[in-house]
Each structure stands twice: as C-alpha cells, then as structure tokens.
Design an enzyme around this catalytic site. Structure first.
Site, PDB file in Angstrom:
ATOM      1  N   ASN A   1      54.113 -94.238  94.518  1.00  0.00           N
ATOM      2  CA  ASN A   1      52.843 -94.593  95.150  1.00  0.00           C
ATOM      3  C   ASN A   1      52.216 -93.342  95.745  1.00  0.00           C
ATOM      4  OD1 ASN A   1      53.641 -97.417  94.815  1.00  0.00           O
ATOM      5  ND2 ASN A   1      55.004 -97.036  96.539  1.00  0.00           N
TER       6      ASN A   1
ATOM      7  N   HIS B   1      55.552 -86.689  90.324  1.00  0.00           N
ATOM      8  CA  HIS B   1      54.599 -87.722  89.913  1.00  0.00           C
ATOM      9  C   HIS B   1      53.264 -87.612  90.647  1.00  0.00           C
ATOM     10  CE1 HIS B   1      56.378 -90.327  86.999  1.00  0.00           C
ATOM     11  NE2 HIS B   1      57.403 -90.703  87.738  1.00  0.00           N
TER      12      HIS B   1
ATOM     13  N   GLU C   1      59.802 -88.166  92.170  1.00  0.00           N
ATOM     14  CA  GLU C   1      58.615 -88.856  92.701  1.00  0.00           C
ATOM     15  C   GLU C   1      57.565 -87.856  93.165  1.00  0.00           C
ATOM     16  OE1 GLU C   1      58.620 -91.902  91.957  1.00  0.00           O
ATOM     17  OE2 GLU C   1      60.753 -91.862  91.470  1.00  0.00           O
TER      18      GLU C   1
ATOM     19  N   GLY D   1      64.850 -96.933  91.429  1.00  0.00           N
ATOM     20  CA  GLY D   1      65.317 -95.874  92.321  1.00  0.00           C
ATOM     21  C   GLY D   1      64.259 -95.536  93.344  1.00  0.00           C
TER      22      GLY D   1
END
Length: 860
Positions: free
Chosen positions: A270, A304, A301, A266
């Site tokens: 980074n 993260h 994300e 998905g």
C-alpha cells in the site's frame, strides 16, 4: 452472471470509456467493536469519452442505500452481482454511493480482529487484487488511477493510518473524525486504512534536504517484542540503495510499516502504508534466516513504492512487472547495500526462490512469466513461483546479459517516463533496449513469453593425460507437463562455469569463465587442454535460470564433500541440484537422505540448513518407498537428536535442530525427551524452551497421542494470545483420534465461522503424515465438498481448504483416479481446476519417486 469476477475485455472497454479524477470516501467505523457492517459513502468524479454510454462501478456489500448519478437518484435495487449499473453517462460525471459494507474475518477487504490479550478491536485493509470494492465503490482495475481522499470516523483514542499523513482527529465524545489529504494518482488496490489502538515507534529518513517520516506500528500486546530499530535500519538502507539506483526520490509523503494480525500474505505494498504479517514481530528466539526473510520482505515492499505504486501495470497479465522486479530488488539490495547484514542474499535466493520457481515451472499449470490473464479469477491464483521467483531469476539473467549499469539506466528512464502512469511489458523493454543497445525482442519471446525450464549438463572428455580434450554444455528442453499450454523451447543463457579443487579437505574455486550458451550444444574451446578439476559447476554464481546437473566425477566428489565448499552459493547450488534430482526421480530419496546426513553437519548457512531439513522431511514423507519409510524416518530422527545435542549452545543451528527433532521424534525415548523439555525436567545447555518452541514440542506430542486436551488447555493458559489460540487449534486437530479429525473437518468444511488464521492452523494440524489410515476416509469427502467450498467461500478461505485438505498424503493410483473422475465430472471453474490439478501433480510425482526409491533399495 459475472459474480465478483471481471474479465480483461470488460476492463479494457471500461478503460476506453472512463477516466477517473478523484474519490472522496467517508467510512464510519464507530461501531467497529460490535462488528457487523459499517457505513461507506463514496463520491467519485470521472469523465466519459462517449457521452450517453453505459458502464458500471464495482461494489461488494450487503446493501446499498443510495445511488446518485449527476444529481439523479437511481434505484438502489439496481445494485446486483457486485456491480452498480451507470446508465447514460455525461462527459463529466459525479457519482455518490452510500452502502453498508461488511467487516471481514478472512483477511480480505476490511479485516476485523479482536485481540484476546486486551479485548480490543483492530482493523486493516487488504485490497489486492479486487477487494477495495469491499470497502468503497470504485472502478476496480489498476489502469483507472485517481486521487483518493479518506474521511474516517472511529472510536476516540484509536490510531488511524492511511496512505496520506495522519491528521489530528477532531470531535469529542465516543468517536472522532480523521480527514486525510488526497493521495497522488494511484490504483485502488494500493489504497489502505489501518485503525485501532495500535502503538507506533517513529523515526525519519534523512538524505540531504530530504526528510521522510517513518513509523512502525503493532498491537500493544506485541510491543515488547517489536525491534523497531532493526526494522528502521533495513528500511533506511533500502531508501539509500533504491534512490541511488533508481535516480527517483521516494514518491510519497511518508512511509509507515504496520504489523497487522491474521494477514494472508507476507506483506502488501500500500502506497506509504505497508502492511505486514505480525509474525514478523518475533515473540520467541528465531534463527538469523528469519531476520533475513523479514528484511527481504521489507525491501520487497519498499521497492514496490516505485515499481508497482508509482508505475503500475496496465492489466494483471503484467503482474510480473511488479512482483518479479520487487523480488529481484530485495535480493540485489541485500547483496550490495552498504552495511547489509545479509550480503549472502543470492545464496538464499538460489536456495529458496529458485527452488520455488523450478517446482512451479514443472506443474501442469506452468505458464509464461507474462501470463495470459483473462479475468480476476485467473490473477488470484497467479501469485505463484513463476510470477515472483522465476521472473526475478530471469531479471537476474537479463542483468548478466545487458550489464547492471545498463539495466538500471533503463529502469531510471522507465520511472521518469511513466511516473504515476500505467505500463505494459513493451514500455520496460523499450527503456532497457535504449540503455543497453541490445535488441531484447528475441530475448523476451524466449524468456518471458514461453513456459518451462531448461536443463544444463556438462560433457567432459579427457585425453590419455587426464587433460580436457573437449568440453560441451548440453542444453535440454524437457517436454512441458501434460495439460500445460505451449511447447518446450531452448533458450539463450548467460552462465559461468566454475572449477573447484580439493585443498585440505575444502572445495576452493580455482577458475571461472563466463559465456553465452545457446542451442542444444555449446562447445567451450577455451577449456581444452586444462587439467580436469575435482568439481565442474555449471551456472556458477547462479546467473541463469536453469536446472543444472553435475557430471559423474563431480557428483562423486560433491556427495562426499558437499559441505566443503568454502563459499555458500556453490553449496546452495549443489544442494538445490540434488533436491531437484530427487523430485525428478533421478536420485533416490534414500540417497538424498544419505547426502543430507553426510553434508548438513558442515553447512554453515542457517537458511540452507533449514531448507535441507524441510526437504528431507518431504522426501521421507512423500518420495520414499512406503515399506522403507519408517526406517528412513528413524535414521533422520536419530540424526536430528544427535545434531541437537552437538550444536553450539544458544546457536541458530541448535534451535533449527530442536525444531526439526520436534517434528520427527518417534521412539518412546525421543518423545520422552520432548516431554522433558516441555515440562522442564530435561534441559539442554543454551536451548531456550520459549513460547514458540513449547508449542512445537506440544504439537508433536499431541500428534503422537502423548499429550491430551488437558495439556493443550494448560499451554493455552500460559499463552492465551491470538497465536496461542491458533497453536491450540492445530494441536487439537493433530490428535490421532477419529473424533479429533471429525471435529477438525466439521469446523473447516461444514462451517464458515473460523477466521483465516485459525482455519489455516486446523488444516495444518489435520494433515499428519503419520496418520494416513486415519485420514483415508476424508479423500472421498474432499471431492464431495470441494466445489461447494469454491462457490460459497471467499478466495483466500477457499484456496486454503482446496489446497490444504487435498488428500496429498494418500499417494496412490486410487487418489489419481478419484481426482481425474472429479475433474471430468465436476465442471470446475478454471481457477478451481488449476488448484486441484496442481495438487494432483504432487501425487503423480510422488509415485514416480517412490518407484525409483524402491528400485534403489532392491538393487542393494
């Protein structure tokens, strides 16, 4: 020989020896338009705790031209088996490696894509788990953090994005050079590079004196569909919520989100340069559930950046520290962030994430949340429903157990204590214990270190006046599936019990109590003497992770009035319970169909509607008595057409029913309707037959033989894009002819030329549930080919084939026997064995469900 594998013991030994300081990486992408290979030069500085010791650095590349260690040239021929030996290390070391690395078409390493719309080349990296070594030499394990400085040569006019802010390129001529500043100390798997003629939209997140540059990128051919304002809105809500909850400012200098082609996952976290699959740039009308899913991914994300990037697990057995937390964070942010468009996110979580977790936790491959990861092959198949969905569910349970304030207080201490470092489970639990005052060791052992799922059932005894004489919560620990490691355990649960009454045809909650459940029986004396409500719902508000069952009286009311719950979450919990009962053979598939037909018309949550639609189709394809299946499919197709025609024009429900009808239409009249919608001779008020819906209509017409090659070519001429080419490949492989199946099989199994997305599309078209007889001969071919596929293809490509082409539609004892014979004789690697065993479990479950459905039919 290790090949591309790395064991935990090897990683631990290397981490004890080496501390990495910095990487300088030069990549020459000047010939990217031609493909082939690119020049990669890595200079890495690192220290060794034991001078004179030997070690190795990782690299996957066609060739190495130069290896220089501390000024001494080493033989390039020493590069073998994806490793470069490093003999006789000094206390302080500098290594230079010059290699020719390969572009990828599998979504791993440096993926190269040519857009058929403009003919331009687009690149991006995907490094998790171990694929940074496909682009530059590095110590490929998460606990060897370092700073990374990239210098990139690329065609003039391109955009180049990495973890650090993008510099102005220098140079004239056909190529230019981008020299990025060093990153903070991060792991190799979250470094990134995206390059090509991408287009960007820019903004800034502002909070007091804080300024974080934001950008969203995509290919020019998708720019007209890029709703950047909506993406920035969700992103900024996430920044506000996470910074307040974590009490730690966003740790990177900018935040880019790049929608890239042919992306396997998905998205990928980074650091400061998140990559997302560009299907999230919607070319056609989608339901609100799709926007909610995209927002969840964006927030996942972003979370993260703290949990995974700033603080990273030491080894992959603690992958759940990354993924479970980010999955929990996406849901709680959507539920609580001011201005969120999806405050019902816990409904979606219960309906989708938990269903995924329950399914995964009943497979022979089930494992503890804190899994035993012996090597890289283990972790590559461990991005599963346990790591993401069960882990997040257990974190939600932990929040209920210690309280949200204490939970986030512990998280804040964890970030401050371990910023830019690596952690283990004990580090997080220690911070949470300090904040909450609770001893979490027993909780951890029960929830994180054991596998399997519990079942909660209510036992309600009434007196002669109809009042509750006793109320007991019964907990069961079903045996783990055959082959699973460990033993089933009973766990402590923090749950709520909801009482619901019928009021003017609606189910309204009239009472709720919250309590701890532990052991096989938990008495609830505070409910004694109360009037028995219409529905008793265990685990109301979905606090714990457990399968729930309704008592007989509640089930009768829910069967008739499931759509009557005034709130979406209890509806989702009842839908999920009914589906789980169907999968477990406690509810006949034909009865699940009846429940869906009676309740789905009143279901307002479009995400729940779409989940039920998918589940009904699966139940009909796999869990019904084969002799009754066609009757059930006809009922479902007729209902889908009825709902399509009755839905509000232009509504999400209309679109969802159009797609469902397109997937199951089977009579001549129904297929005529699909053909009429496609050619424009039939119109339904409000229904936009746009690009993606056109392909959905054509897919069914192709699979039923109503559309030929000329029709596919004509549609591709209308939509000659990457997505259009994938749809066309799927339509071709879906056609009900032996020639179409043979061509599809050859393109996937006998050749390795397809890109990851085209291969995925061909496999999806190949497996048509109406074509079982046509597909039957491929079961034997599958078992003859599957081990060779695993040994010769990349992980992502092989997994697509192994799972996607397993003969799952051949539900029979013969398929089980063929699978068992292969498992006994092929000596498959553990990761390959796991994928085949999981697929086999689907056959076993389907056979059990079909027998239950057959018995239900015979009893009527």
């Amino acid at each position: 020989m290790p090949g591309t594998n790395l064991t935990r013991d090897e990683a631990r030994t290397r981490a004890d020896l080496i501390r990495v300081d910095a990487y300088d990486i030069e990549l020459d992408l000047g010939s990217a338009r031609e493909g082939g290979t690119f020049r990669s030069t890595t200079v890495v500085r690192f220290s060794a705790t034991t001078p004179g010791a030997d070690s190795f650095i990782d690299l996957v590349a066609p060739s190495v031209e130069e290896i220089t260690l501390n000024g001494t040239a080493l033989d390039p021929a020493s590069f073998a088996d994806s490793r470069i030996p490093l003999p006789g290390l000094a206390a302080e070391n500098e290594l230079r490696v010059v290699a020719n690395c390969a572009y990828s078409n599998t979504g791993e390493g440096l993926h190269r894509f040519v857009d058929p719309v403009d003919g331009e080349t687009y690149l991006y990296t995907q490094f998790e788990v171990p694929d940074a070594r496909r682009v530059y030499a590095n110590f490929e394990q998460p606990d060897l953090k370092a700073t990374f400085r990239f210098t990139v040569t690329a065609p003039t006019g391109w955009v180049v994005v990495s973890n650090s802010p993008t510099p102005e390129p220098v140079g004239e001529g056909a190529t230019q050079v981008w020299e990025f500043e060093p990153t903070g100390r991060i792991s190799s798997y979250i470094t990134a590079l995206v390059a090509g003629p991408y287009v960007g939209v820019f903004d800034t997140y502002e909070n007091g004196e804080q300024r974080v540059p934001l950008a969203v990128y995509c290919r020019p051919s998708l720019r007209e569909f890029l709703d950047a304002e909506a993406i920035f809105e969700v992103t900024k809500q996430g920044f506000d919520y996470f910074q307040a909850k974590f009490d730690f400012p966003y740790p990177f200098p900018k935040y880019d989100q790049l929608f890239v082609p042919e992306f396997n996952a998905g998205a990928m976290e980074n650091a400061g340069a998140v990559t997302l699959r560009d299907q999230y740039v919607f070319r056609s009308k989608v339901t609100d559930a799709a926007y909610e899913a995209r927002a969840a991914t964006i927030l996942h994300e972003l979370a993260h950046m703290w949990f995974g990037d700033l603080v990273t697990m030491e080894w992959w057995n603690d992958l759940w520290l990354n993924e479970s937390f980010a999955t929990f964070a996406e849901a709680v942010c959507q539920a609580e962030a001011p201005g969120s468009k999806w405050p019902q996110s816990w409904t979606t979580f219960a309906n989708q994430m938990k269903t995924w977790a329950y399914r995964q936790d009943q497979l022979p491959s089930t494992h503890p949340i804190m899994a035993e990861i012996n090597d890289l092959e283990d972790v590559q198949v461990n991005f599963d429903g346990i790591t993401y969905a069960k882990g997040a569910s257990v974190l939600k349970q932990l929040v209920a157990y210690v309280g949200q304030d204490a939970f986030f207080e512990g998280v804040r201490a964890y970030f401050k204590r371990h910023a830019w470092g690596n952690t283990r489970l004990s580090d997080l639990l220690g911070a949470l214990e300090e904040a909450s005052g609770r001893d979490l060791k027993a909780w951890s052992k029960s929830w994180l270190e054991t596998a399997g799922i519990n079942v909660l059932r209510p036992s309600v005894v009434l007196n002669t006046d109809g009042e509750i004489e006793s109320f007991t919560v019964l907990q069961e620990a079903p045996a783990l599936p055959a082959g699973a490691k460990g033993e089933a355990v009973l766990r402590p649960h923090r749950i709520a019990i909801g009482f619901y009454e019928l009021v003017d045809g609606s189910l309204v909650r009239t009472d709720r109590i919250e309590l701890d459940v532990d052991g096989p029986r938990t008495e609830v004396p505070e409910l004694v003497g109360r009037h028995r409500p219409a529905v008793v719902l265990l685990n109301d508000d979905d606090l714990s992770y457990a399968k729930i069952r309704l008592d007989e009286d509640s089930m009768a009311v829910v069967t008739e009035h499931l759509g009557g719950f005034t709130e979406s979450l209890p509806r989702a919990l009842c839908w999920a319970s009914a589906w789980d009962m169907t999968r477990d053979g406690e509810l006949a598939a034909r009865d699940y169909l009846s429940l869906a037909l009676s309740g789905i018309g009143r279901e307002s949550d479009i995400g729940v509607v779409q989940s039920v639609q998918r589940q009904v189709k699966l139940a009909l394809d796999s869990y019904t008595d084969p002799d009754w299946r066609e009757q059930g499919l006809l009922r479902w197709a007729a209902a889908a057409e009825e709902h399509l025609r009755a839905a509000a024009p232009g509504s999400d429900h209309q679109l969802a029913w159009a797609r469902t009808f397109a997937s199951v239409a089977r009579t001549d009249a129904q297929l005529d309707l699909l053909a009429g919608l496609l050619d424009g001779s039939v119109e339904l008020k409000g229904l936009a037959v746009d690009t993606e819906l056109r392909w959905a209509l054509l897919a069914r017409l192709s699979a039923t033989g109503r559309a030929d090659e000329a029709a596919i070519v004509a549609e591709l001429e209308r939509d000659n894009t990457a997505a259009g080419q994938e749809h066309a490949a799927s339509c071709r492989s879906a056609r009900p002819t032996a020639e179409a199946k043979a061509a599809a099989w050859a393109s996937v199994v006998e050749s390795d030329k397809l890109t990851n997305y085209v291969q995925e599309a061909v496999i999806a078209g190949f497996q048509q549930s109406d074509q079982r007889e046509l597909l039957a001969p491929y079961a034997e071919k599958y078992f003859a080919a599957v081990k060779g596929i695993w040994e010769t293809r990349s992980h992502e490509i092989s997994q697509q084939i192994i799972v996607g082409l397993y003969p799952a539609l051949q539900v029979s004892q013969e398929t089980l026997a063929a699978t068992d014979a292969w498992l006994a004789s092929a000596e498959p690697a553990p990761a390959l064995r796991r994928q085949v065993v999981e697929s086999r479990a689907g056959i076993e479950r389907a056979l059990k469900a079909q027998a239950v459905d057959k018995a239900a039919g015979a009893a009527r």
